[in-house]
Every structure is written in C-alpha cells, then in structure tokens.
Design a protein around this motif. Sequence first.
Motif, PDB file in Angstrom:
ATOM      1  N   MET A   1     -23.875   5.334 -35.242  1.00 11.39           N
ATOM      2  CA  MET A   1     -22.780   5.729 -34.355  1.00 11.39           C
ATOM      3  C   MET A   1     -23.157   5.395 -32.904  1.00 11.39           C
ATOM      4  SD  MET A   1     -20.933   9.451 -34.069  1.00 11.39           S
ATOM      5  CE  MET A   1     -20.603   9.455 -35.841  1.00 11.39           C
ATOM      6  N   SER A   2     -22.220   4.814 -32.131  1.00 12.94           N
ATOM      7  CA  SER A   2     -22.529   4.400 -30.765  1.00 12.94           C
ATOM      8  C   SER A   2     -22.703   5.609 -29.858  1.00 12.94           C
ATOM      9  CB  SER A   2     -21.410   3.509 -30.219  1.00 12.94           C
ATOM     10  OG  SER A   2     -20.208   4.241 -30.089  1.00 12.94           O
ATOM     11  N   ASP A   3     -23.454   5.410 -28.775  1.00 14.77           N
ATOM     12  CA  ASP A   3     -23.721   6.506 -27.840  1.00 14.77           C
ATOM     13  C   ASP A   3     -22.458   7.078 -27.212  1.00 14.77           C
ATOM     14  OD1 ASP A   3     -26.507   6.627 -28.157  1.00 14.77           O
ATOM     15  OD2 ASP A   3     -26.769   4.872 -26.884  1.00 14.77           O
ATOM     16  N   PRO A   4     -21.473   6.231 -26.764  1.00 16.09           N
ATOM     17  CA  PRO A   4     -20.258   6.824 -26.202  1.00 16.09           C
ATOM     18  C   PRO A   4     -19.518   7.735 -27.180  1.00 16.09           C
ATOM     19  CG  PRO A   4     -20.390   4.506 -25.616  1.00 16.09           C
ATOM     20  CD  PRO A   4     -21.468   4.768 -26.624  1.00 16.09           C
ATOM     21  N   VAL A   5     -19.451   7.314 -28.456  1.00 16.05           N
ATOM     22  CA  VAL A   5     -18.773   8.136 -29.463  1.00 16.05           C
ATOM     23  C   VAL A   5     -19.536   9.447 -29.673  1.00 16.05           C
ATOM     24  CG1 VAL A   5     -18.079   8.278 -31.875  1.00 16.05           C
ATOM     25  CG2 VAL A   5     -17.758   6.141 -30.614  1.00 16.05           C
ATOM     26  N   THR A   6     -20.870   9.336 -29.760  1.00 20.79           N
ATOM     27  CA  THR A   6     -21.690  10.543 -29.909  1.00 20.79           C
ATOM     28  C   THR A   6     -21.487  11.480 -28.728  1.00 20.79           C
ATOM     29  OG1 THR A   6     -23.360   9.276 -31.116  1.00 20.79           O
ATOM     30  CG2 THR A   6     -24.036  11.406 -30.223  1.00 20.79           C
ATOM     31  N   GLY A   7     -21.482  10.924 -27.528  1.00 20.21           N
ATOM     32  CA  GLY A   7     -21.272  11.738 -26.330  1.00 20.21           C
ATOM     33  C   GLY A   7     -19.925  12.440 -26.333  1.00 20.21           C
ATOM     34  N   LEU A   8     -18.893  11.726 -26.765  1.00 16.61           N
ATOM     35  CA  LEU A   8     -17.552  12.325 -26.820  1.00 16.61           C
ATOM     36  C   LEU A   8     -17.481  13.440 -27.861  1.00 16.61           C
ATOM     37  CD1 LEU A   8     -15.274   9.155 -26.482  1.00 16.61           C
ATOM     38  CD2 LEU A   8     -15.588  10.983 -24.804  1.00 16.61           C
ATOM     39  N   ILE A   9     -18.161  13.239 -28.998  1.00 24.25           N
ATOM     40  CA  ILE A   9     -18.182  14.278 -30.033  1.00 24.25           C
ATOM     41  C   ILE A   9     -18.849  15.543 -29.498  1.00 24.25           C
ATOM     42  CG2 ILE A   9     -19.189  14.923 -32.269  1.00 24.25           C
ATOM     43  CD1 ILE A   9     -18.806  12.008 -33.143  1.00 24.25           C
ATOM     44  N   LEU A  10     -19.997  15.368 -28.832  1.00 27.22           N
ATOM     45  CA  LEU A  10     -20.715  16.521 -28.289  1.00 27.22           C
ATOM     46  C   LEU A  10     -19.908  17.199 -27.178  1.00 27.22           C
ATOM     47  CD1 LEU A  10     -24.374  15.130 -28.182  1.00 27.22           C
ATOM     48  CD2 LEU A  10     -23.359  16.709 -29.836  1.00 27.22           C
ATOM     49  N   LEU A  11     -19.214  16.393 -26.375  1.00 28.40           N
ATOM     50  CA  LEU A  11     -18.362  16.976 -25.338  1.00 28.40           C
ATOM     51  C   LEU A  11     -17.236  17.793 -25.970  1.00 28.40           C
ATOM     52  CD1 LEU A  11     -17.527  17.254 -22.366  1.00 28.40           C
ATOM     53  CD2 LEU A  11     -16.256  15.093 -22.596  1.00 28.40           C
ATOM     54  N   GLY A  12     -16.666  17.265 -27.050  1.00 31.40           N
ATOM     55  CA  GLY A  12     -15.612  17.994 -27.751  1.00 31.40           C
ATOM     56  C   GLY A  12     -16.118  19.304 -28.327  1.00 31.40           C
ATOM     57  N   VAL A  13     -17.336  19.276 -28.881  1.00 29.53           N
ATOM     58  CA  VAL A  13     -17.931  20.505 -29.415  1.00 29.53           C
ATOM     59  C   VAL A  13     -18.118  21.535 -28.303  1.00 29.53           C
ATOM     60  CG1 VAL A  13     -20.003  21.488 -30.485  1.00 29.53           C
ATOM     61  CG2 VAL A  13     -19.071  19.323 -31.327  1.00 29.53           C
ATOM     62  N   LEU A  14     -18.595  21.076 -27.152  1.00 30.98           N
ATOM     63  CA  LEU A  14     -18.796  21.980 -26.013  1.00 30.98           C
ATOM     64  C   LEU A  14     -17.474  22.600 -25.567  1.00 30.98           C
ATOM     65  CD1 LEU A  14     -20.546  23.220 -23.796  1.00 30.98           C
ATOM     66  CD2 LEU A  14     -20.222  21.127 -22.464  1.00 30.98           C
ATOM     67  N   LEU A  15     -16.433  21.789 -25.465  1.00 30.00           N
ATOM     68  CA  LEU A  15     -15.127  22.301 -25.046  1.00 30.00           C
ATOM     69  C   LEU A  15     -14.579  23.329 -26.038  1.00 30.00           C
ATOM     70  CD1 LEU A  15     -13.434  19.021 -23.719  1.00 30.00           C
ATOM     71  CD2 LEU A  15     -14.388  20.904 -22.376  1.00 30.00           C
ATOM     72  N   VAL A  16     -14.794  23.067 -27.332  1.00 25.91           N
ATOM     73  CA  VAL A  16     -14.346  24.023 -28.348  1.00 25.91           C
ATOM     74  C   VAL A  16     -15.091  25.348 -28.191  1.00 25.91           C
ATOM     75  CG1 VAL A  16     -14.353  24.537 -30.824  1.00 25.91           C
ATOM     76  CG2 VAL A  16     -13.614  22.289 -30.013  1.00 25.91           C
ATOM     77  N   PHE A  17     -16.403  25.275 -27.982  1.00 26.56           N
ATOM     78  CA  PHE A  17     -17.193  26.489 -27.797  1.00 26.56           C
ATOM     79  C   PHE A  17     -16.725  27.268 -26.573  1.00 26.56           C
ATOM     80  CE2 PHE A  17     -21.192  24.769 -30.138  1.00 26.56           C
ATOM     81  CZ  PHE A  17     -20.626  25.134 -31.345  1.00 26.56           C
ATOM     82  N   LEU A  18     -16.517  26.551 -25.449  1.00 25.63           N
ATOM     83  CA  LEU A  18     -16.101  27.220 -24.215  1.00 25.63           C
ATOM     84  C   LEU A  18     -14.705  27.817 -24.359  1.00 25.63           C
ATOM     85  CD1 LEU A  18     -17.401  24.682 -21.530  1.00 25.63           C
ATOM     86  CD2 LEU A  18     -18.393  26.898 -22.111  1.00 25.63           C
ATOM     87  N   ALA A  19     -13.796  27.063 -25.005  1.00 25.47           N
ATOM     88  CA  ALA A  19     -12.427  27.548 -25.183  1.00 25.47           C
ATOM     89  C   ALA A  19     -12.373  28.771 -26.089  1.00 25.47           C
ATOM     90  CB  ALA A  19     -11.548  26.441 -25.759  1.00 25.47           C
ATOM     91  N   SER A  20     -13.345  28.912 -26.976  1.00 24.40           N
ATOM     92  CA  SER A  20     -13.367  30.062 -27.884  1.00 24.40           C
ATOM     93  C   SER A  20     -13.853  31.332 -27.199  1.00 24.40           C
ATOM     94  CB  SER A  20     -14.263  29.758 -29.089  1.00 24.40           C
ATOM     95  OG  SER A  20     -15.620  29.669 -28.697  1.00 24.40           O
ATOM     96  N   GLY A  21     -14.294  31.207 -25.934  1.00 22.11           N
ATOM     97  CA  GLY A  21     -14.765  32.370 -25.204  1.00 22.11           C
ATOM     98  C   GLY A  21     -16.248  32.643 -25.368  1.00 22.11           C
ATOM     99  N   LEU A  22     -16.970  31.715 -25.995  1.00 32.04           N
ATOM    100  CA  LEU A  22     -18.413  31.884 -26.169  1.00 32.04           C
ATOM    101  C   LEU A  22     -19.106  31.847 -24.814  1.00 32.04           C
ATOM    102  CD1 LEU A  22     -20.293  32.111 -28.677  1.00 32.04           C
ATOM    103  CD2 LEU A  22     -20.707  29.654 -28.464  1.00 32.04           C
ATOM    104  N   TRP A  23     -20.147  32.651 -24.649  1.00 31.80           N
ATOM    105  CA  TRP A  23     -20.926  32.607 -23.416  1.00 31.80           C
ATOM    106  C   TRP A  23     -21.398  31.184 -23.149  1.00 31.80           C
ATOM    107  CZ3 TRP A  23     -24.769  37.333 -23.952  1.00 31.80           C
ATOM    108  CH2 TRP A  23     -24.026  38.513 -23.854  1.00 31.80           C
ATOM    109  N   ILE A  24     -21.461  30.832 -21.881  1.00 34.07           N
ATOM    110  CA  ILE A  24     -21.848  29.457 -21.516  1.00 34.07           C
ATOM    111  C   ILE A  24     -23.242  29.133 -22.047  1.00 34.07           C
ATOM    112  CG2 ILE A  24     -22.433  27.971 -19.558  1.00 34.07           C
ATOM    113  CD1 ILE A  24     -20.110  29.283 -18.052  1.00 34.07           C
TER     114      ILE A  24
END
Length: 432
Positions: A1-24
């Motif tokens: 998997m290319s680095d940009p795609v990996t980065g976008l996946i991890l960014l999406g995971v972070l946004l989901v965690f933050l949107a769920s109200g999880l502590w930073i």
Amino acid sequence: MSDPVTGLILLGVLLVFLASGLWIALALTGVAAVALSFFSNAPVGLVLATTFWGHSHSWSLAALPLFILMGEILLRSRLSSDMFSGLAPWLGGVPGRLLHVNVLGCAIFAAVSGSSAATAATIGKMSIPELKSRGYPESLILGTLAGSATLGLLIPPSIILIVYGVATEQSIARLFIAGLIPGVLVMTLFAGYVMVRAMMTPGLIPPFDITMTLREKLRAARGLIPVALLIVGVIGAIYTGIASPTDAAALGVLLSIILAATSGSFSMRDFMDALLAAARTSCMIAFILIGAAYLAVAMGFTGIPRNLAAWIGEMGLSPYVLLAALTGFFIVLGLFLDGISVVVLTTSIIMPMVTAVGIDPIWFGIYLVLVVEMSQITPPVGFNLFVIQGLTGIDILRIARAAFPFFLLLVLAVVLITAFPGLVTWLPQAMS
C-alpha cells in the motif's frame, strides 16, 4: 500500500476517534496502535511500554507543571489587580487610553504565566468591568483582550513552546529567547492598531478624567514591582544561562509563592486550589505528549514521515510555498482543536517536511506558535473566546467578530517573520 493511502487511512482513523469524543491522548495512542498493527512488523505492546516509559521522565518536561503552577498562584493573588492599577495612570494620554491596559497587562502577565487562557481570565476579570463602566466600546474591549491574551502562548515562559521543544527535541531555552522579539512585535502591532482606531474616530474613546501628579503615578506603579521582579528573576535566569528553564521554573514558583503570600491576599486554600488546578492541567498535557510520542514512534516504523519528506523534497517546493500551505492547514485544524493538541498532533508528520526544505526548527517553532495563536480567537474552538464568554455571557460569535482584526494582525506578524526571519533567529544566535 502506498504511503499517501496509508497516511489517509490513519488520518481517517484519527478523525473517527476524535469525532467519537475519545480523549485526544487516547486517540493518538489508538492511531499509533493501528499503524503498528497493520502497517509495520513492530510489536505494539513493547513499543507502547518503552515509549511511555521513555517519555514520562523527561527533565525538560518538568518545567511544564512548574510554570503552570506559577500562573495558577498569580491568578489567585492580588498581584494581578495591582498590575492593572499600576499601568492605568500612565496610559491616560496615549491614543486609545486604557485599552492599552489590556495589551500591556496581557503581555506582562503572559511573561509570568505562560498560558493564554489564564492571561485572558486574569486580565479580563479586572479590565472588562472597569472599561465598560468608563464607556469604552465593547468591540475594542473584547477584541484587545482576546487578541492580546494570545501573547501567553508566545512570550516566554510559554507552555506551548515547552511542548514544542519536548516534542521536537529542540532547546527550550533557545525557543524562549527566539520568542522575545516576535512577542514584542505582536504587542506593538496590537497597540498600534488601537492607536490608529482611536485617532481615526476621535469620539470613539472616552476622555481620561483622572488627573494625577507624577508622584501619584509613581506611587501607583509600585504595584508593578513584584511582577517585574518575578519576570526578571525567571526570564533573566534563563537568558543569562544561570539556570535551565526547569530550574528557572522552580525559582518562579518559589518567588510567586513569596510574593503572593506577602501581598496578604493568598491563603492556604488558594495554594491548594492552585496545586490541584496545575496538577489537572499538567497531567492532561503530559498524557497528550506521551500519546503523541507513541504516534511519532509508530509513524517512524511505518516510514511515512521519511518517505513524505523525500516526496516533498523531490517536488522542489520552495519554503514559502510550503509555509503558505501549512498556514492554511494549521488555521483549519485550529478551528477544531486547541493549540497544544495542534502541536502534538502534527509535529511528527510536519517536521520531516520542514527540515527537508531547509527551514530552521527554532524559527518554525515560533511560526507555529503564531499560527496557533490565531486558533485561540477563531470559533468554534477558540479557547480565549470561551474564557471571555464565560466572563461576560456575550455570544461567542460576537466576541469572534471583535477579535477578527487581531487575527489579521497575527497573519501580518507571520508574514513579517517569514520575510525577515532574523526577527526570530538573531537573538538566539547572538546569545549562543
């Protein structure tokens, strides 16, 4: 998997965690665990244990709770109100008059508290009722307070500069020195704006109806002496090399306790409240920093920052183009996160790009703080706006409109230090 795609996946995971109200801090740790589990061969638990342990006993990080405690002590003593009373008589003849108390008061308190929110709360409690009773326009009262309180992030000892220094392994003492001239620059821009507004609209500012002799002004200025001694003791010890930032922070706590106790307005209950408030804030920041360190290590195992830096280098972007893109990115990020979170969330990813185009990390730290200052006065998550709303009950969007000119002045400050980087780098180089 290319680095940009990996980065976008991890960014999406972070946004989901933050949107769920999880502590930073937990969100950062969770993203790091996902990165290690799915995009590297490193053992998740072992890396977590070694990272948490290795980053939890940093000597540089010890300065953080001490400076926070110093600000909490001052917040609960009479020293802050004495500072207001000492400044007011000297500003009656300046265009803008007592509005400059907000600017200078915030600058002085920022130099001993290191916190933007504490600066807004302390100066606001004193200045808002006083200026309103004298007939000053609400928009300038709120704007000068919201804007000038951001100096708490820049003028040393700055909590966010300590966080940046720990996260990027830069000298905290050099960062403190580098922030001095830009801090004076921002303060000058704010004061200049108030003077121009006052001169362009003569009836905007009410007359100063109190006449005082020079002796009376000097007597009132005695209230500035304790704060001045604290600033000289803490900042002077760092600049002269007598003490490290951590040692100077301990000295600052000792001096603030002595000065608060001798002022006659500081009880043991106040001291316990200050300890508890400082402990809560320090634990929150330290937890976020440890989570960010775990994410930084995880990103290193995935190779994304290294490959991203190489990709940026191959694109041949000039430092100015990169900084323009990063400024927009940080402003958008600052709409949703507080300043410290912005720093710890982005440094592990941004720093390889910055160093790849030859930008000085010390200069970038001051640039980053200036951009983060903008986020303190932009809705929906502008901490200074929340503080002032709590003090006044005024709608947050109304406060944001009042602070907008000062947002533009911060943009101007970023342009100036970019065009003239010596404003940041000259003093650290001269004192090294």
